[in-house]
Design a protein around this motif. Sequence first.
Motif, PDB file in Angstrom:
ATOM      1  N   GLN A 161      47.396 -98.814  49.163  1.00 26.32           N
ATOM      2  CA  GLN A 161      46.610 -98.531  47.962  1.00 26.32           C
ATOM      3  C   GLN A 161      45.201 -99.100  48.052  1.00 26.32           C
ATOM      4  O   GLN A 161      44.307 -98.677  47.341  1.00 26.32           O
ATOM      5  CB  GLN A 161      47.241 -99.164  46.725  1.00 26.32           C
ATOM      6  N   LEU A 162      45.027-100.088  48.912  1.00 29.78           N
ATOM      7  CA  LEU A 162      43.791-100.856  48.954  1.00 29.78           C
ATOM      8  C   LEU A 162      42.755-100.211  49.877  1.00 29.78           C
ATOM      9  O   LEU A 162      43.083 -99.778  50.972  1.00 29.78           O
ATOM     10  CB  LEU A 162      44.082-102.282  49.436  1.00 29.78           C
ATOM     11  N   GLU A 163      41.523-100.189  49.434  1.00 34.89           N
ATOM     12  CA  GLU A 163      40.412 -99.750  50.285  1.00 34.89           C
ATOM     13  C   GLU A 163      39.726-100.957  50.903  1.00 34.89           C
ATOM     14  O   GLU A 163      39.129-100.871  51.967  1.00 34.89           O
ATOM     15  CB  GLU A 163      39.399 -98.948  49.471  1.00 34.89           C
ATOM     16  N   THR A 164      39.819-102.099  50.209  1.00 31.31           N
ATOM     17  CA  THR A 164      39.153-103.322  50.649  1.00 31.31           C
ATOM     18  C   THR A 164      40.118-104.490  50.560  1.00 31.31           C
ATOM     19  O   THR A 164      40.877-104.606  49.605  1.00 31.31           O
ATOM     20  CB  THR A 164      37.926-103.617  49.746  1.00 31.31           C
ATOM     21  N   VAL A 165      40.085-105.333  51.585  1.00 28.93           N
ATOM     22  CA  VAL A 165      40.802-106.605  51.559  1.00 28.93           C
ATOM     23  C   VAL A 165      39.771-107.701  51.841  1.00 28.93           C
ATOM     24  O   VAL A 165      38.643-107.408  52.248  1.00 28.93           O
ATOM     25  CB  VAL A 165      41.967-106.647  52.570  1.00 28.93           C
ATOM     26  N   TYR A 166      40.179-108.943  51.642  1.00 26.46           N
ATOM     27  CA  TYR A 166      39.219-110.046  51.719  1.00 26.46           C
ATOM     28  C   TYR A 166      39.749-111.173  52.593  1.00 26.46           C
ATOM     29  O   TYR A 166      40.941-111.428  52.649  1.00 26.46           O
ATOM     30  CB  TYR A 166      38.914-110.565  50.312  1.00 26.46           C
TER      31      TYR A 166
ATOM     32  N   ILE B 237      44.364-115.497  56.514  1.00 24.81           N
ATOM     33  CA  ILE B 237      45.085-114.998  55.350  1.00 24.81           C
ATOM     34  C   ILE B 237      44.218-113.898  54.736  1.00 24.81           C
ATOM     35  O   ILE B 237      43.011-114.071  54.580  1.00 24.81           O
ATOM     36  CB  ILE B 237      45.305-116.114  54.301  1.00 24.81           C
ATOM     37  N   LEU B 238      44.840-112.765  54.395  1.00 27.99           N
ATOM     38  CA  LEU B 238      44.121-111.690  53.718  1.00 27.99           C
ATOM     39  C   LEU B 238      44.454-111.712  52.233  1.00 27.99           C
ATOM     40  O   LEU B 238      45.591-112.008  51.847  1.00 27.99           O
ATOM     41  CB  LEU B 238      44.485-110.324  54.301  1.00 27.99           C
ATOM     42  N   TYR B 239      43.463-111.372  51.425  1.00 27.72           N
ATOM     43  CA  TYR B 239      43.597-111.348  49.968  1.00 27.72           C
ATOM     44  C   TYR B 239      43.271-109.955  49.449  1.00 27.72           C
ATOM     45  O   TYR B 239      42.549-109.198  50.092  1.00 27.72           O
ATOM     46  CB  TYR B 239      42.632-112.349  49.322  1.00 27.72           C
ATOM     47  N   CYS B 240      43.790-109.646  48.261  1.00 25.93           N
ATOM     48  CA  CYS B 240      43.420-108.404  47.585  1.00 25.93           C
ATOM     49  C   CYS B 240      42.994-108.732  46.162  1.00 25.93           C
ATOM     50  O   CYS B 240      43.389-109.748  45.602  1.00 25.93           O
ATOM     51  CB  CYS B 240      44.574-107.401  47.585  1.00 25.93           C
ATOM     52  N   ASN B 241      42.183-107.856  45.612  1.00 23.93           N
ATOM     53  CA  ASN B 241      41.790-107.965  44.213  1.00 23.93           C
ATOM     54  C   ASN B 241      42.912-107.338  43.388  1.00 23.93           C
ATOM     55  O   ASN B 241      43.282-106.187  43.621  1.00 23.93           O
ATOM     56  CB  ASN B 241      40.475-107.228  43.987  1.00 23.93           C
ATOM     57  N   ARG B 242      43.461-108.070  42.436  1.00 20.54           N
ATOM     58  CA  ARG B 242      44.597-107.562  41.648  1.00 20.54           C
ATOM     59  C   ARG B 242      44.254-106.262  40.927  1.00 20.54           C
ATOM     60  O   ARG B 242      45.128-105.480  40.611  1.00 20.54           O
ATOM     61  CB  ARG B 242      45.130-108.613  40.688  1.00 20.54           C
ATOM     62  N   ASP B 243      42.966-105.997  40.674  1.00 22.89           N
ATOM     63  CA  ASP B 243      42.566-104.775  39.974  1.00 22.89           C
ATOM     64  C   ASP B 243      42.549-103.549  40.886  1.00 22.89           C
ATOM     65  O   ASP B 243      42.428-102.424  40.403  1.00 22.89           O
ATOM     66  CB  ASP B 243      41.179-104.944  39.343  1.00 22.89           C
ATOM     67  N   ASP B 244      42.663-103.757  42.205  1.00 25.35           N
ATOM     68  CA  ASP B 244      42.568-102.654  43.157  1.00 25.35           C
ATOM     69  C   ASP B 244      43.891-101.967  43.454  1.00 25.35           C
ATOM     70  O   ASP B 244      43.927-100.992  44.194  1.00 25.35           O
ATOM     71  CB  ASP B 244      41.962-103.146  44.480  1.00 25.35           C
ATOM     72  N   ALA B 245      44.982-102.488  42.917  1.00 28.24           N
ATOM     73  CA  ALA B 245      46.292-101.908  43.209  1.00 28.24           C
ATOM     74  C   ALA B 245      47.114-101.803  41.932  1.00 28.24           C
ATOM     75  O   ALA B 245      46.895-102.542  40.977  1.00 28.24           O
ATOM     76  CB  ALA B 245      47.029-102.754  44.235  1.00 28.24           C
ATOM     77  N   GLU B 246      48.049-100.874  41.945  1.00 25.77           N
ATOM     78  CA  GLU B 246      48.934-100.691  40.797  1.00 25.77           C
ATOM     79  C   GLU B 246      50.323-101.205  41.144  1.00 25.77           C
ATOM     80  O   GLU B 246      50.791-101.047  42.269  1.00 25.77           O
ATOM     81  CB  GLU B 246      49.017 -99.205  40.450  1.00 25.77           C
ATOM     82  N   ILE B 247      50.948-101.821  40.148  1.00 23.21           N
ATOM     83  CA  ILE B 247      52.351-102.205  40.295  1.00 23.21           C
ATOM     84  C   ILE B 247      53.111-101.633  39.110  1.00 23.21           C
ATOM     85  O   ILE B 247      52.521-101.313  38.079  1.00 23.21           O
ATOM     86  CB  ILE B 247      52.542-103.730  40.400  1.00 23.21           C
ATOM     87  N   ASP B 248      54.421-101.487  39.257  1.00 25.57           N
ATOM     88  CA  ASP B 248      55.262-100.965  38.179  1.00 25.57           C
ATOM     89  C   ASP B 248      55.168-101.857  36.948  1.00 25.57           C
ATOM     90  O   ASP B 248      54.916-103.058  37.051  1.00 25.57           O
ATOM     91  CB  ASP B 248      56.727-100.897  38.624  1.00 25.57           C
ATOM     92  N   ASP B 249      55.407-101.251  35.793  1.00 26.28           N
ATOM     93  CA  ASP B 249      55.362-101.995  34.533  1.00 26.28           C
ATOM     94  C   ASP B 249      56.347-103.162  34.508  1.00 26.28           C
ATOM     95  O   ASP B 249      56.073-104.191  33.916  1.00 26.28           O
ATOM     96  CB  ASP B 249      55.648-101.066  33.347  1.00 26.28           C
ATOM     97  N   GLU B 250      57.492-103.011  35.153  1.00 25.00           N
ATOM     98  CA  GLU B 250      58.503-104.066  35.161  1.00 25.00           C
ATOM     99  C   GLU B 250      58.221-105.115  36.228  1.00 25.00           C
ATOM    100  O   GLU B 250      58.900-106.132  36.294  1.00 25.00           O
ATOM    101  CB  GLU B 250      59.905-103.480  35.414  1.00 25.00           C
ATOM    102  N   SER B 251      57.237-104.868  37.080  1.00 26.40           N
ATOM    103  CA  SER B 251      56.927-105.783  38.177  1.00 26.40           C
ATOM    104  C   SER B 251      55.855-106.780  37.768  1.00 26.40           C
ATOM    105  O   SER B 251      55.176-106.604  36.765  1.00 26.40           O
ATOM    106  CB  SER B 251      56.446-104.990  39.396  1.00 26.40           C
ATOM    107  N   TYR B 252      55.719-107.818  38.575  1.00 34.20           N
ATOM    108  CA  TYR B 252      54.710-108.842  38.339  1.00 34.20           C
ATOM    109  C   TYR B 252      54.359-109.480  39.680  1.00 34.20           C
ATOM    110  O   TYR B 252      55.072-109.315  40.672  1.00 34.20           O
ATOM    111  CB  TYR B 252      55.218-109.901  37.355  1.00 34.20           C
TER     112      TYR B 252
END
Length: 173
Positions: free
Chosen positions: A38-43, A84-99
């Motif tokens: 889902q990610l276009e950019t990682v950090y 270590i690679l990081y992602c911006n939490r706003d760049d990916a979708e997770i299920d409503d029941e997930s966290y």
Amino acid sequence: MERIMKQYLELGKINNTHGLKGEVKFEYWCDSVDYIRQLETVYLDSEGKKALSLVSARPQKNIAILKFAEITTIEQAQELKNEILYCNRDDAEIDDESYYLADIIGCRVVDNESGGEYGVVKDVMNYGSCDIYDVVKDKKHYLIPATPDIIAALDLEEQLIKIHAMKGLFNEN
């Protein structure tokens, strides 16, 4: 008290190079390679300042093979080893029941019936069958399996986890 959630989350660790054209072997800590895709950019940092453009992510056994636009040689890829690679939490979708597991850390753990405090989640571990919350109270650690028969309710907005304390969980006499 307002909840402050980490914006940049750990995705996993680059273990090694793969081939000669800059691909890397990646031990991912998220649920699947589909999440990474889902990610276009990682950090390369937890503040989102050192970005890499993700070209592809494909599974290989229990790891992923990643390709970045900026990394085109094995020498460049070797410089990323153990990063270590990081992602911006706003760049990916997770299920409503997930966290995100990072959001569990810092939650208070209380008894579902009495409301009694058991402590605060300091870490989340997983050894295969389920997540295990490391709950600390008065410098004492309790390991709580995150199973449906123990976790009664999870409220991330309130930073609260209600549990059914099964016999033996807290070494009661």
